[in-house]
Design a protein around this motif. Structure first.
Motif, mmCIF file in Angstrom:
data_model
loop_
_atom_site.group_PDB
_atom_site.id
_atom_site.type_symbol
_atom_site.label_atom_id
_atom_site.label_comp_id
_atom_site.label_asym_id
_atom_site.label_seq_id
_atom_site.Cartn_x
_atom_site.Cartn_y
_atom_site.Cartn_z
ATOM 1 N N GLY A 1 -2.372 12.842 -1.337
ATOM 2 C CA GLY A 1 -3.739 13.303 -1.150
ATOM 3 C C GLY A 1 -4.709 12.600 -2.087
ATOM 4 N N GLU A 2 -4.346 12.507 -3.344
ATOM 5 C CA GLU A 2 -5.205 11.834 -4.318
ATOM 6 C C GLU A 2 -5.298 10.342 -4.046
ATOM 7 O OE1 GLU A 2 -7.069 13.205 -6.590
ATOM 8 O OE2 GLU A 2 -6.394 15.215 -5.991
ATOM 9 N N PHE A 3 -4.195 9.749 -3.608
ATOM 10 C CA PHE A 3 -4.221 8.316 -3.318
ATOM 11 C C PHE A 3 -5.127 8.018 -2.126
ATOM 12 C CE2 PHE A 3 -2.422 4.444 -1.365
ATOM 13 C CZ PHE A 3 -2.554 3.586 -2.442
ATOM 14 N N LEU B 1 0.833 -1.209 0.000
ATOM 15 C CA LEU B 1 0.000 0.000 0.000
ATOM 16 C C LEU B 1 0.868 1.261 0.000
ATOM 17 C CD1 LEU B 1 -3.072 0.788 0.235
ATOM 18 C CD2 LEU B 1 -2.621 1.090 2.675
ATOM 19 N N LEU B 2 1.907 1.279 0.812
ATOM 20 C CA LEU B 2 2.806 2.429 0.864
ATOM 21 C C LEU B 2 3.596 2.574 -0.437
ATOM 22 C CD1 LEU B 2 4.128 2.041 4.523
ATOM 23 C CD2 LEU B 2 2.428 3.668 3.686
ATOM 24 N N SER B 3 3.975 1.448 -1.023
ATOM 25 C CA SER B 3 4.682 1.506 -2.316
ATOM 26 C C SER B 3 3.769 2.050 -3.407
ATOM 27 C CB SER B 3 5.184 0.106 -2.687
ATOM 28 O OG SER B 3 6.089 -0.382 -1.731
ATOM 29 N N MET B 4 2.491 1.655 -3.383
ATOM 30 C CA MET B 4 1.533 2.160 -4.364
ATOM 31 C C MET B 4 1.348 3.664 -4.208
ATOM 32 S SD MET B 4 -1.200 -0.974 -4.071
ATOM 33 C CE MET B 4 -2.511 -0.132 -4.927
ATOM 34 N N ASN B 5 1.359 4.144 -2.981
ATOM 35 C CA ASN B 5 1.251 5.581 -2.751
ATOM 36 C C ASN B 5 2.462 6.313 -3.331
ATOM 37 O OD1 ASN B 5 0.301 8.107 -1.263
ATOM 38 N ND2 ASN B 5 2.270 7.766 -0.287
ATOM 39 N N THR B 6 3.651 5.729 -3.157
ATOM 40 C CA THR B 6 4.869 6.338 -3.712
ATOM 41 C C THR B 6 4.808 6.370 -5.232
ATOM 42 O OG1 THR B 6 6.134 5.529 -1.814
ATOM 43 C CG2 THR B 6 7.380 6.208 -3.761
ATOM 44 N N LYS C 1 -7.728 9.755 -1.241
ATOM 45 C CA LYS C 1 -9.104 9.894 -1.731
ATOM 46 C C LYS C 1 -9.542 8.632 -2.467
ATOM 47 C CE LYS C 1 -9.010 14.939 -2.203
ATOM 48 N NZ LYS C 1 -9.055 16.076 -3.161
ATOM 49 N N MET C 2 -8.617 8.029 -3.210
ATOM 50 C CA MET C 2 -8.924 6.800 -3.930
ATOM 51 C C MET C 2 -9.256 5.662 -2.958
ATOM 52 S SD MET C 2 -6.425 4.657 -6.494
ATOM 53 C CE MET C 2 -5.896 6.175 -7.288
ATOM 54 N N VAL C 3 -8.469 5.569 -1.874
ATOM 55 C CA VAL C 3 -8.710 4.523 -0.887
ATOM 56 C C VAL C 3 -10.009 4.789 -0.124
ATOM 57 C CG1 VAL C 3 -7.814 3.463 1.222
ATOM 58 C CG2 VAL C 3 -6.246 4.020 -0.647
ATOM 59 N N SER C 4 -10.284 6.048 0.179
ATOM 60 C CA SER C 4 -11.479 6.391 0.956
ATOM 61 C C SER C 4 -12.770 6.091 0.197
ATOM 62 C CB SER C 4 -11.443 7.866 1.355
ATOM 63 O OG SER C 4 -11.451 8.699 0.210
ATOM 64 N N ALA C 5 -12.697 5.930 -1.122
ATOM 65 C CA ALA C 5 -13.892 5.579 -1.884
ATOM 66 C C ALA C 5 -14.427 4.220 -1.473
ATOM 67 C CB ALA C 5 -13.572 5.596 -3.380
ATOM 68 N N LYS D 1 -3.907 18.469 5.504
ATOM 69 C CA LYS D 1 -5.075 19.289 5.166
ATOM 70 C C LYS D 1 -6.341 18.449 5.025
ATOM 71 C CE LYS D 1 -2.552 22.977 2.756
ATOM 72 N NZ LYS D 1 -2.325 23.645 1.442
ATOM 73 N N LEU D 2 -6.177 17.190 4.613
ATOM 74 C CA LEU D 2 -7.336 16.323 4.406
ATOM 75 C C LEU D 2 -7.934 15.778 5.709
ATOM 76 C CD1 LEU D 2 -6.348 14.117 1.332
ATOM 77 C CD2 LEU D 2 -8.238 15.737 1.455
#
Length: 263
Positions: free
Chosen positions: A39-41, A28-33, A43-47, A80-81
């Motif tokens: 921030g966008e990542f 998950l952390l590698s995908m974020n990198t 939001k993608m997970v929060s969906a 900020k999120l």
């Protein structure tokens, strides 16, 4: 590319195997990198929080907890999120699933530690209502909820929190305040007692403390043990002297017997 892997990765976060969960967190952390925008990542997970499956909702909240924990201190966008994200997750306090509730409480705990007081203050009603209105199985998460409330008390004080606590749970906050005040009084009493001992020089100078050997070591230089040791060593020397004297007398007698008479 990363969006197609998010769903499967989230489910592995809830796997029974600890090594599988750790590998999923690292992925998950590698995908974020790779995504390049935290921030966008997020939001993608929060969906996935809006998923129909309670297992997936719990997995999504667990993933958000880990991402906030790892990234909020360094990434401004994630910081900020936090208010909007926290307000969204608190809606899950009405979820009938205990699995989801457990994940929600963990996210609130992480967010309260990561967010600034300015971000948390407008959300106090939502946080307290979300945590305390949950009655089914509340005792199971009572200790975790108390940890969050203690953190909020340190930031804002009891008086700021009391208006937002439901009447059915006001006794909990009152009890916590009494325990806190009692502990504060104990600490102050111990501190004052220690300070009085340090300041009372006259009592320190005039006090006669008990001495284990009644002053014999300081006055005579000899304790009971040293006296016994000296007596023992004296007896040993005397015994050696007597043995040497006896041996010399025996030798003299023997030499006299063997000596020839002089004519």
């Amino acid at each position: 590319m990363t969006s197609s892997l998010v769903g499967e990765t989230l489910l592995y976060l809830k796997d029974y195997n600890a090594k599988t969960r750790d590998a999923a967190f690292k992925l998950l952390l590698s995908m974020n990198t790779i995504h390049g925008n935290s921030g966008e990542f997020i939001k993608m997970v929060s969906a996935a929080v809006g998923s129909k499956s309670s297992h997936m909702r719990s997995a999504a909240v667990t993933a958000l907890s880990r991402l906030v924990f790892e990234l909020s201190s360094e990434d401004v966008e994630v910081q900020k999120l936090l208010p909007a994200l926290l307000k969204t997750i608190l809606l899950l306090s009405d979820d009938p699933s205990r699995e989801v509730t457990k994940s929600m409480i963990m996210f609130v705990r992480v967010s309260v530690s990561a967010a600034s007081p300015e971000q948390l203050e407008p959300l106090l009603p939502d946080i307290l209502n979300g945590l305390l209105k949950y009655h089914r199985g509340k005792d199971r998460f009572r200790e975790k909820i108390k940890i969050i409330i203690k953190k909020l008390v340190k930031l804002f004080g009891f008086e700021a929190l009391m208006p937002f606590v439901p009447p059915s749970d006001s006794r909990l906050l009152t009890h916590m305040r009494k325990l806190s005040e009692r502990e504060t009084r104990r600490k102050n009493a111990r501190r004052n007692q220690h300070s009085e001992k340090l300041r009372d020089f006259d009592a320190m100078a005039c006090s006669d403390e008990e001495d284990s050997d009644d002053g014999r070591t300081l006055v005579t230089g000899m304790t009971r043990m040293s006296r016994l040791s000296r007596i023992s060593s004296g007896k040993t020397l005397k015994r050696r002297h007597m043995e040497m004297t006896s041996a010399s007398l025996a030798k003299s007698v023997k030499s006299n017997r063997t000596a020839r008479p002089t004519i």
